[in-house]
Scaffold this active site. Structure first.
Site, PDB file in Angstrom:
ATOM      1  N   SER A 143       0.857  -1.180   0.000  1.00  0.00           N
ATOM      2  CA  SER A 143       0.000   0.000   0.000  1.00  0.00           C
ATOM      3  C   SER A 143       0.890   1.225   0.000  1.00  0.00           C
ATOM      4  O   SER A 143       2.076   1.143   0.338  1.00  0.00           O
ATOM      5  CB  SER A 143      -0.869  -0.008   1.271  1.00  0.00           C
ATOM      6  OG  SER A 143      -1.475   1.248   1.497  1.00  0.00           O
ATOM      7  N   TYR A 156      -2.428  -1.331  10.416  1.00  0.00           N
ATOM      8  CA  TYR A 156      -2.304  -1.466   8.961  1.00  0.00           C
ATOM      9  C   TYR A 156      -0.951  -0.945   8.468  1.00  0.00           C
ATOM     10  O   TYR A 156      -0.251  -1.601   7.701  1.00  0.00           O
ATOM     11  CB  TYR A 156      -3.448  -0.703   8.290  1.00  0.00           C
ATOM     12  CG  TYR A 156      -3.599  -0.930   6.813  1.00  0.00           C
ATOM     13  CD1 TYR A 156      -4.401  -1.951   6.323  1.00  0.00           C
ATOM     14  CD2 TYR A 156      -2.964  -0.101   5.884  1.00  0.00           C
ATOM     15  CE1 TYR A 156      -4.562  -2.155   4.959  1.00  0.00           C
ATOM     16  CE2 TYR A 156      -3.107  -0.285   4.529  1.00  0.00           C
ATOM     17  CZ  TYR A 156      -3.910  -1.321   4.071  1.00  0.00           C
ATOM     18  OH  TYR A 156      -4.055  -1.516   2.718  1.00  0.00           O
TER      19      TYR A 156
END
Length: 261
Positions: A143, A156
């Site tokens: 990401s 995350y």
């Protein structure tokens, strides 16, 4: 025309993975489904791995592949796994948005289990087969949060940063054996994962939900739109193809310029 080449959104990419076997985690929807269709269009026999069994079986039938119903939080069940796959795409992930002091410890552990521990165990399980054949492609769907941080996403962001490190170590160890390892770093992608966090983002930022896209999700991007899943799938296709054999240990941003700041 067979089912592997007649998939919606996939391109005729020369069947560059003909005879190869690929595994895509979180493969039943979103980015994973786009990747599975892309690899199938390139000739691979794709294993769609997902906790959502019905969706995994449906997509596997569509692309002429296989379904593997698996809960990646049960990491101890993967300890002795052996995978005979040539392409591994670590894509499965979840999200929780909360300040650190309010972050549920079990949610933190669950995110790391799915997004860091499980990828390590799957890489570990796949490398012996890849080494024996002198060829392998590992693509980790990281990401933009593997490169930069955002508030309220401690689990995350830390999991994705760990995945970046795992990918680089895999590249160094795998290179002499014909195995490459890379990360892809999307910004916000038009997926159920992003749609589900809009309410949480509105809450922690104290703004209406209809302002989340402009004021939070796309605030740092130069290109003001969501990434489409097929755009990520296309990049995976190139990175597993014949022109990318020297591409290893790298992180490929597809974030509309977010990480350029």
């Amino acid at each position: 025309m067979n089912s592997a080449t007649a998939v919606s959104g996939a391109v005729d990419s020369g069947r560059t993975l003909q005879g190869r076997r690929a595994l895509v985690t979180g493969g039943a929807s979103g980015i994973g489904a786009a990747v599975a269709r892309e690899l199938a269009a390139r000739g691979a026999r794709v294993v769609v791995a997902d906790v959502a069994g019905d969706d995994a079986h449906a997509l596997a039938e569509e692309i002429g592949g296989e379904a593997w119903v698996v809960d990646l939080t049960a990491t101890h069940e993967l300890d002795d796994l052996s995978l005979e796959v040539d392409v591994l795409v670590n894509n499965a992930g979840i999200q929780r948005v909360s300040p650190i002091e309010k972050f549920d410890p079990d949610d933190f552990r669950r995110i790391h289990s799915i997004m860091l521990v499980a990828p390590f165990l799957l890489v570990r399980a796949a490398l012996p087969h890849m080494y024996a054949n002198g060829w392998g492609r590992i693509v980790n769907i990281s990401s933009v949060h593997g490169l930069v941080a955002s508030p309220f996403k401690s689990a995350y962001v830390s999991a994705k940063h760990g995945l970046e490190g795992l990918s680089k170590v895999t590249a160094l160890e795998g290179g002499p054996h014909g195995v490459t390892s890379v990360c892809i770093n999307p910004g916000y992608v038009r997926t159920p994962l992003v749609e589900k966090q809009i309410a949480d983002q509105a809450k922690v930022h104290d703004i209406p939900e209809d302002e989340v896209l402009e004021k939070v999700l796309l605030q740092d991007a130069a290109v003001k739109r969501l990434v489409e899943p097929d755009e990520v799938g296309s990049l995976v296709g190139w990175l597993t193809g014949p022109d990318a054999s020297m591409v290893s240990g790298a992180s490929w941003a597809i974030d509309g310029g977010w990480s350029a700041r």
